[in-house]
Motif scaffolding. Structure first.
Motif, PDB file in Angstrom:
ATOM      1  N   MET A   1       0.833  -1.174   0.000  1.00 24.53           N
ATOM      2  CA  MET A   1       0.000   0.000   0.000  1.00 24.53           C
ATOM      3  C   MET A   1       0.881   1.242   0.000  1.00 24.53           C
ATOM      4  O   MET A   1       1.828   1.333   0.773  1.00 24.53           O
ATOM      5  N   ALA A   2       0.604   2.183  -0.869  1.00 23.72           N
ATOM      6  CA  ALA A   2       1.363   3.428  -0.959  1.00 23.72           C
ATOM      7  C   ALA A   2       1.063   4.304   0.255  1.00 23.72           C
ATOM      8  O   ALA A   2      -0.029   4.280   0.807  1.00 23.72           O
ATOM      9  N   THR A   3       2.058   5.080   0.656  1.00 20.84           N
ATOM     10  CA  THR A   3       1.933   6.017   1.762  1.00 20.84           C
ATOM     11  C   THR A   3       2.111   7.423   1.210  1.00 20.84           C
ATOM     12  O   THR A   3       3.036   7.672   0.439  1.00 20.84           O
ATOM     13  N   PHE A   4       1.257   8.340   1.620  1.00 23.47           N
ATOM     14  CA  PHE A   4       1.294   9.712   1.127  1.00 23.47           C
ATOM     15  C   PHE A   4       1.566  10.654   2.284  1.00 23.47           C
ATOM     16  O   PHE A   4       1.272  10.337   3.430  1.00 23.47           O
ATOM     17  N   GLY A   5       2.098  11.837   1.974  1.00 22.54           N
ATOM     18  CA  GLY A   5       2.277  12.821   3.021  1.00 22.54           C
ATOM     19  C   GLY A   5       2.836  14.121   2.494  1.00 22.54           C
ATOM     20  O   GLY A   5       3.051  14.300   1.290  1.00 22.54           O
ATOM     21  N   SER A   6       3.089  15.018   3.430  1.00 27.21           N
ATOM     22  CA  SER A   6       3.624  16.332   3.130  1.00 27.21           C
ATOM     23  C   SER A   6       5.027  16.453   3.706  1.00 27.21           C
ATOM     24  O   SER A   6       5.276  16.029   4.842  1.00 27.21           O
ATOM     25  N   LEU A   7       5.932  17.045   2.932  1.00 27.26           N
ATOM     26  CA  LEU A   7       7.305  17.236   3.411  1.00 27.26           C
ATOM     27  C   LEU A   7       7.378  18.264   4.525  1.00 27.26           C
ATOM     28  O   LEU A   7       8.362  18.307   5.259  1.00 27.26           O
ATOM     29  N   SER A   8       6.343  19.074   4.692  1.00 25.36           N
ATOM     30  CA  SER A   8       6.323  20.004   5.816  1.00 25.36           C
ATOM     31  C   SER A   8       6.008  19.275   7.124  1.00 25.36           C
ATOM     32  O   SER A   8       6.353  19.754   8.201  1.00 25.36           O
ATOM     33  N   ASP A   9       5.379  18.100   7.035  1.00 28.12           N
ATOM     34  CA  ASP A   9       5.094  17.289   8.223  1.00 28.12           C
ATOM     35  C   ASP A   9       6.203  16.292   8.534  1.00 28.12           C
ATOM     36  O   ASP A   9       6.468  15.981   9.690  1.00 28.12           O
ATOM     37  N   LEU A  10       6.825  15.755   7.493  1.00 33.58           N
ATOM     38  CA  LEU A  10       7.898  14.773   7.641  1.00 33.58           C
ATOM     39  C   LEU A  10       8.995  15.138   6.649  1.00 33.58           C
ATOM     40  O   LEU A  10       8.806  14.998   5.441  1.00 33.58           O
ATOM     41  N   ASP A  11      10.119  15.638   7.166  1.00 29.94           N
ATOM     42  CA  ASP A  11      11.161  16.118   6.257  1.00 29.94           C
ATOM     43  C   ASP A  11      11.796  14.964   5.483  1.00 29.94           C
ATOM     44  O   ASP A  11      11.771  13.814   5.903  1.00 29.94           O
ATOM     45  N   LEU A  12      12.346  15.303   4.354  1.00 34.02           N
ATOM     46  CA  LEU A  12      12.845  14.300   3.409  1.00 34.02           C
ATOM     47  C   LEU A  12      14.023  13.507   3.954  1.00 34.02           C
ATOM     48  O   LEU A  12      14.140  12.308   3.710  1.00 34.02           O
ATOM     49  N   LEU A  13      14.895  14.143   4.721  1.00 38.37           N
ATOM     50  CA  LEU A  13      16.031  13.421   5.285  1.00 38.37           C
ATOM     51  C   LEU A  13      15.560  12.343   6.262  1.00 38.37           C
ATOM     52  O   LEU A  13      16.021  11.201   6.210  1.00 38.37           O
ATOM     53  N   THR A  14      14.606  12.677   7.116  1.00 32.37           N
ATOM     54  CA  THR A  14      14.054  11.695   8.056  1.00 32.37           C
ATOM     55  C   THR A  14      13.334  10.577   7.308  1.00 32.37           C
ATOM     56  O   THR A  14      13.501   9.394   7.624  1.00 32.37           O
ATOM     57  N   LEU A  15      12.562  10.934   6.306  1.00 34.91           N
ATOM     58  CA  LEU A  15      11.847   9.941   5.505  1.00 34.91           C
ATOM     59  C   LEU A  15      12.820   8.992   4.811  1.00 34.91           C
ATOM     60  O   LEU A  15      12.619   7.774   4.788  1.00 34.91           O
ATOM     61  N   THR A  16      13.909   9.541   4.272  1.00 32.42           N
ATOM     62  CA  THR A  16      14.929   8.716   3.624  1.00 32.42           C
ATOM     63  C   THR A  16      15.568   7.756   4.628  1.00 32.42           C
ATOM     64  O   THR A  16      15.776   6.578   4.330  1.00 32.42           O
ATOM     65  N   GLN A  17      15.862   8.239   5.819  1.00 36.16           N
ATOM     66  CA  GLN A  17      16.447   7.378   6.854  1.00 36.16           C
ATOM     67  C   GLN A  17      15.489   6.254   7.236  1.00 36.16           C
ATOM     68  O   GLN A  17      15.914   5.111   7.419  1.00 36.16           O
ATOM     69  N   ILE A  18      14.217   6.562   7.347  1.00 38.23           N
ATOM     70  CA  ILE A  18      13.217   5.537   7.681  1.00 38.23           C
ATOM     71  C   ILE A  18      13.186   4.456   6.602  1.00 38.23           C
ATOM     72  O   ILE A  18      13.192   3.251   6.905  1.00 38.23           O
ATOM     73  N   LEU A  19      13.174   4.877   5.336  1.00 39.98           N
ATOM     74  CA  LEU A  19      13.115   3.904   4.249  1.00 39.98           C
ATOM     75  C   LEU A  19      14.400   3.083   4.149  1.00 39.98           C
ATOM     76  O   LEU A  19      14.349   1.884   3.833  1.00 39.98           O
ATOM     77  N   CYS A  20      15.532   3.673   4.444  1.00 41.38           N
ATOM     78  CA  CYS A  20      16.790   2.909   4.450  1.00 41.38           C
ATOM     79  C   CYS A  20      16.798   1.886   5.576  1.00 41.38           C
ATOM     80  O   CYS A  20      17.186   0.735   5.372  1.00 41.38           O
ATOM     81  N   ARG A  21      16.347   2.298   6.735  1.00 47.08           N
ATOM     82  CA  ARG A  21      16.316   1.363   7.880  1.00 47.08           C
ATOM     83  C   ARG A  21      15.322   0.228   7.675  1.00 47.08           C
ATOM     84  O   ARG A  21      15.515  -0.863   8.193  1.00 47.08           O
ATOM     85  N   ALA A  22      14.265   0.489   6.918  1.00 46.32           N
ATOM     86  CA  ALA A  22      13.271  -0.559   6.652  1.00 46.32           C
ATOM     87  C   ALA A  22      13.866  -1.670   5.794  1.00 46.32           C
ATOM     88  O   ALA A  22      13.418  -2.809   5.851  1.00 46.32           O
ATOM     89  N   LEU A  28      10.289   6.434  -3.855  1.00 43.97           N
ATOM     90  CA  LEU A  28       9.767   7.623  -3.206  1.00 43.97           C
ATOM     91  C   LEU A  28       9.561   8.679  -4.285  1.00 43.97           C
ATOM     92  O   LEU A  28      10.520   9.130  -4.907  1.00 43.97           O
ATOM     93  N   GLU A  29       8.310   9.024  -4.529  1.00 41.02           N
ATOM     94  CA  GLU A  29       7.979  10.053  -5.515  1.00 41.02           C
ATOM     95  C   GLU A  29       7.822  11.376  -4.783  1.00 41.02           C
ATOM     96  O   GLU A  29       7.139  11.450  -3.760  1.00 41.02           O
ATOM     97  N   LEU A  30       8.455  12.426  -5.319  1.00 42.42           N
ATOM     98  CA  LEU A  30       8.416  13.748  -4.705  1.00 42.42           C
ATOM     99  C   LEU A  30       7.858  14.754  -5.704  1.00 42.42           C
ATOM    100  O   LEU A  30       8.247  14.753  -6.872  1.00 42.42           O
ATOM    101  N   TRP A  67      14.708  19.945  -0.450  1.00 36.55           N
ATOM    102  CA  TRP A  67      13.308  20.361  -0.502  1.00 36.55           C
ATOM    103  C   TRP A  67      12.732  20.425   0.908  1.00 36.55           C
ATOM    104  O   TRP A  67      12.880  19.491   1.691  1.00 36.55           O
ATOM    105  N   LYS A  68      12.061  21.503   1.224  1.00 40.67           N
ATOM    106  CA  LYS A  68      11.420  21.690   2.534  1.00 40.67           C
ATOM    107  C   LYS A  68       9.905  21.611   2.447  1.00 40.67           C
ATOM    108  O   LYS A  68       9.221  21.512   3.457  1.00 40.67           O
ATOM    109  N   SER A  69       9.389  21.683   1.227  1.00 46.50           N
ATOM    110  CA  SER A  69       7.942  21.614   1.046  1.00 46.50           C
ATOM    111  C   SER A  69       7.636  20.730  -0.159  1.00 46.50           C
ATOM    112  O   SER A  69       8.515  20.408  -0.941  1.00 46.50           O
ATOM    113  N   GLY A  70       6.393  20.351  -0.250  1.00 50.96           N
ATOM    114  CA  GLY A  70       5.970  19.483  -1.338  1.00 50.96           C
ATOM    115  C   GLY A  70       5.264  18.252  -0.784  1.00 50.96           C
ATOM    116  O   GLY A  70       4.999  18.150   0.413  1.00 50.96           O
ATOM    117  N   ARG A  71       4.985  17.331  -1.677  1.00 56.36           N
ATOM    118  CA  ARG A  71       4.287  16.099  -1.298  1.00 56.36           C
ATOM    119  C   ARG A  71       5.163  14.894  -1.620  1.00 56.36           C
ATOM    120  O   ARG A  71       6.010  14.953  -2.504  1.00 56.36           O
TER     121      ARG A  71
END
Length: 81
Positions: A1-22, A28-30, A67-71
């Motif tokens: 299942m795809a996960t959606f969100g806003s980069l203002s809520d979850l920054d890209l560096l943290t998101l990248t770290q989460i996906l690497c640890r998984a 990841l589409e931006l 990037w600090k904003s976007g989806r």
């Protein structure tokens, strides 16, 4: 299942770290205004698009990480083209 969100809520560096640890296969589409970018993950590593040179791919990845904003959309099981 795809996960959606806003980069203002979850920054890209943290998101990248989460996906690497998984440690899974995912894409990841931006999207920011009129721009779009992709980051691919395989076995806990960022995979650079093979059609680009490593230098160009590295520069594009660094530009995306600023990037600090976007989806974003995480697509599990997606192979790097």
């Amino acid at each position: 299942m795809a996960t959606f969100g806003s980069l203002s809520d979850l920054d890209l560096l943290t998101l990248t770290q989460i996906l690497c640890r998984a440690g899974r296969l995912a894409a990841l589409e931006l999207v920011q205004d009129e721009q779009c970018g992709w980051i691919y993950f395989e076995n806990g590593r960022v995979v650079l698009t093979p059609c680009w040179t490593r230098w160009l791919a590295s520069r594009r990845l660094l530009a995306l990480l600023r990037w600090k904003s976007g989806r974003f959309r995480v697509i599990p099981g997606f192979l790097c083209p």
